[in-house]
Design an enzyme around this catalytic site. Structure first.
Site, PDB file in Angstrom:
ATOM      1  N   GLU A  22      13.193   1.189   8.823  1.00 23.04           N
ATOM      2  CA  GLU A  22      12.933  -0.146   9.364  1.00 23.04           C
ATOM      3  C   GLU A  22      11.833  -0.920   8.467  1.00 23.04           C
ATOM      4  OE1 GLU A  22      11.590  -0.959  13.337  1.00 23.04           O
ATOM      5  OE2 GLU A  22       9.938   0.742  13.192  1.00 23.04           O
ATOM      6  N   LYS A  28      17.574  -4.823  13.462  1.00 25.92           N
ATOM      7  CA  LYS A  28      17.680  -3.539  12.935  1.00 25.92           C
ATOM      8  C   LYS A  28      19.092  -3.717  12.096  1.00 25.92           C
ATOM      9  CE  LYS A  28      14.705  -0.433  15.100  1.00 25.92           C
ATOM     10  NZ  LYS A  28      13.450  -1.468  15.431  1.00 25.92           N
ATOM     11  N   GLU A  44       9.628   1.734   6.357  1.00 25.29           N
ATOM     12  CA  GLU A  44       9.702   2.966   6.960  1.00 25.29           C
ATOM     13  C   GLU A  44      10.825   3.988   6.442  1.00 25.29           C
ATOM     14  OE1 GLU A  44       8.147   3.094  11.014  1.00 25.29           O
ATOM     15  OE2 GLU A  44       6.903   1.339  10.411  1.00 25.29           O
ATOM     16  N   PHE A  66       1.005  13.910  26.879  1.00 21.38           N
ATOM     17  CA  PHE A  66       0.190  13.601  25.724  1.00 21.38           C
ATOM     18  C   PHE A  66      -0.859  12.344  25.580  1.00 21.38           C
ATOM     19  CE2 PHE A  66       3.426  16.486  24.238  1.00 21.38           C
ATOM     20  CZ  PHE A  66       2.562  17.567  23.907  1.00 21.38           C
ATOM     21  N   GLU A 101      23.414   5.445  14.919  1.00 23.86           N
ATOM     22  CA  GLU A 101      23.472   6.263  13.797  1.00 23.86           C
ATOM     23  C   GLU A 101      23.108   7.354  13.764  1.00 23.86           C
ATOM     24  OE1 GLU A 101      20.434   3.674  11.799  1.00 23.86           O
ATOM     25  OE2 GLU A 101      18.759   4.559  12.691  1.00 23.86           O
ATOM     26  N   ASN A 112       8.450  -3.334   8.826  1.00 25.92           N
ATOM     27  CA  ASN A 112       7.504  -4.016   9.642  1.00 25.92           C
ATOM     28  C   ASN A 112       6.905  -5.078   8.721  1.00 25.92           C
ATOM     29  OD1 ASN A 112       7.126  -2.979  12.430  1.00 25.92           O
ATOM     30  ND2 ASN A 112       7.055  -1.054  10.956  1.00 25.92           N
TER      31      ASN A 112
END
Length: 610
Positions: free
Chosen positions: A322, A150, A309, A382, A234, A324
């Site tokens: 990022e 990253k 993304e 969830f 960040e 992928n």
């Protein structure tokens, strides 16, 4: 090697020639929409492909790749663990070899065992770099490593003029430095693992104390999950959307953006429902995001399918999150609206062919929605994983414009060793409303027994007024269900319809059992009876219901109101189509319990419905 095993290796020796992919096949790609002849090539043209493909995957993606390989005339070799010996991808492949016991580190990521499979299938040694006779499907090592870090990926994105989230671009050394950096950026901040993914190693900090705590926990989680405890910090973008751009690039410097996917419905930073396109983007923002995604792909000399993304705020400002370097779980919805088979495109790129398409050829045709169906209990955070055997399993493929990408079947085991995903359920429509209606129907007709599953949550999400209006963000689930998901709350009308259906179903079963059992379960004196008084249990309540029969229809009185219920009453099917006062409903019948000696009268009703 771990990265390699999450993709595919092509083991080649001789060339075959195959036809252009046929989208009219009625299985997984029956509603992929084709574009112009210029975009897809002339029908019937042939191009050399590989002879044999080793699939270093399991589950639905392995099955997905095998289907495309069959279309292209490519033989497939599947690897599997001992517990996956009867898995669907093993049965579908031309060859299959066991590579070890259940844990992934001892099987699907077992380098020595996989190398032995390569030798047994007469393939030469395989590595991340292509060698003679062996081709790797996916981008090269440099792109994988650069985008997998990253910190490095953010620096590369900045240099490529891609919008990035304000923050510290280096490695944070300790908690004190983390606090200093957080103060300079301004709270709230996001602490992230440099090598992270899937929400692991991520913490939001709103003050100094949370920053110190977040640094400690994130570094520990990053070290245990990725073997790399490096962190970056960040600015935290509050209440954003998560929107990604699909890119496709070849080895000749060509790259395309294939529109966006809206992935904001998430739990624990993992996607639950995706759709393409997004309701939020205008053409200008879509183009800007696409062009920046392509710029980043070209900056790292990317070749294959990949996903860039972004986080998008309420003002349509977007920031790189990022990249992928693999085929994403949600790729089918892009295939639906563009008409491209991304697996086939990846194989062509790996072979060295230039892209067949130009940016102007990439359409947005219709709308597609994907729901991730998991073996999870949605009533616990969830979704907490559920394990067990699928005692009954029936995909809703009879519903028009439905695609199901799965790697399981009735009798399959959902184990503790692998991801609990059951399938990806995709629906397509000419517009969003049609796609969502199809999804609602598909979820209603999806039969899964033996494990807990999240279909009830998925259905509630897609019919929620906020979702229908497109008013969503990554905080959708916790905002809509602040106390957790409690299930569907029946309206008064729905409650009456459910009670009427259950009562009718019970009477049907009782009358049918009378005809087939030697000893009547209903006294002979009452065999001509056409009306019944019942008590129905629903939740914590008990409701009196009056049923009268006329042919195959029932008139049911509930709460002083009469409802007319008709159906074919096929008790052998887990799905029951019922019409109630002209409204069609799909009911899932789990069981109808009848004790010996029961009589139809004023008694408790024992019918389980979903």
């Amino acid at each position: 090697w771990e990265t390699l095993c999450s993709r595919w290796c092509l083991i080649t020796s001789h060339k075959l020639y195959s036809s252009v992919y046929d989208p009219n096949e009625k299985d997984f790609a029956r509603f992929l929409r084709r574009g112009s002849d210029r975009r897809r090539g002339k029908a019937g043209t042939t191009q050399p492909t590989f002879e044999k493909l080793l699939i270093a995957n399991r589950g639905e993606i392995a099955c997905r790749v095998i289907k495309t390989c069959k279309k292209m005339g490519i033989k497939t070799v599947a690897i599997h663990s001992d517990v996956d010996a009867n898995a669907v991808h093993v049965k579908m492949a031309d060859e299959a070899v066991c590579v070890g016991p259940a844990p992934t580190s001892k099987s699907y990521l077992n380098m020595d065992a996989i190398m032995e499979v390569i030798r047994k299938t007469r393939a030469q040694a395989v590595s991340l770099n292509a060698s003679e006779g062996v081709t790797f499907i996916g981008p090269d090592t440099h792109a994988i490593q650069a985008m997998g870090d990253k910190i490095e990926s953010k620096l590369l994105a900045k240099n490529a003029k891609v919008n990035t989230i304000p923050g510290f671009d280096g490695v944070v050394k300790d908690a004190d430095e983390a606090v200093r950096i957080a103060r300079e950026i301004g709270y709230p901040v996001m602490i992230k693992a440099s090598a992270g993914g899937g929400g692991k190693g991520m913490r939001i900090a709103w003050d100094d104390e949370e920053t110190r705590e977040g640094f400690r926990f994130s570094s520990q989680e990053a070290a245990s999950s990725f073997g790399d405890d490096r962190l970056l910090i960040e600015k935290f973008i509050d209440n954003p959307r998560h929107i990604e751009i699909q890119v496709l690039a070849d080895k000749h410097g060509n790259a395309l953006w294939l529109n966006e996917r809206e992935c904001s419905i998430q739990r624990r930073n993992q996607k639950v429902v995706e759709e393409a396109p997004s309701t939020f983007l205008d053409p200008e923002t879509r183009r800007a995001m696409g062009e920046q995604a392509v710029a980043l792909a070209k900056a790292v000399k990317y070749s294959s399918a990949g996903t860039v993304e972004f986080l998008v705020d309420s003002s349509k400002n977007f920031y790189f999150l990022e990249m992928n370097t693999r085929l994403q779980v949600e790729h089918p919805i892009t295939e639906c609206i563009t008409g491209l088979d991304l697996v086939q495109e990846m194989i062509r790129v790996a072979k060295g062919y230039p892209l067949r398409h130009k940016q102007a050829d990439i359409p947005i045709n219709g709308w597609a929605v994907e729901c991730r169906v998991y073996a999870e209990d949605p009533y616990k955070s969830f979704g907490l994983p559920s394990i067990g055997k699928l005692s009954q399993y029936q995909e809703p493929l009879h519903v028009p414009n439905v695609r199901v990408d799965s790697g399981i079947q009735q009798g399959s085991d959902i184990s503790i060793y692998y991801d609990p995903m059951i399938s990806k359920l995709i629906t397509y429509g000419s517009n969003r409303a049609e796609a969502l209606k199809r999804m609602e129907e598909a979820l209603d007709n999806y039969v899964i027994r033996g494990v807990a599953h999240n279909i009830s949550l998925l259905r509630e999400v897609i019919i929620h007024p906020r979702f229908v209006q497109g008013d969503i963000s990554t905080k959708f689930l916790p905002e809509v269900y602040p106390d957790g998901f409690k299930g569907h709350k029946l309206t008064d009308l729905e409650r009456r319809q459910l009670l009427a259906t259950a009562a009718s179903l019970y009477v049907v079963e009782q009358l049918r059992s009378q005809r087939f059992l030697g000893t009547p379960r209903i006294p002979i004196a009452k065999s001509k009876k056409s009306s019944w008084e019942l008590s129905v249990h629903l939740g914590d309540g008990i409701y009196p219901v009056a049923v009268s029969k006329a042919g195959s229809s029932f008139s049911v009185e509930v709460d002083g109101m009469k409802l007319n219920v008709t159906s074919e009453w096929n008790l052998a099917s887990p799905l029951l189509s019922v019409t109630i006062d002209g409204t069609q409903r799909t009911i899932q019948v789990k069981a109808v319990h009848c004790k010996a000696g029961d009589t139809v009268g004023e008694e408790d009703l024992l019918v389980e419905l979903e």
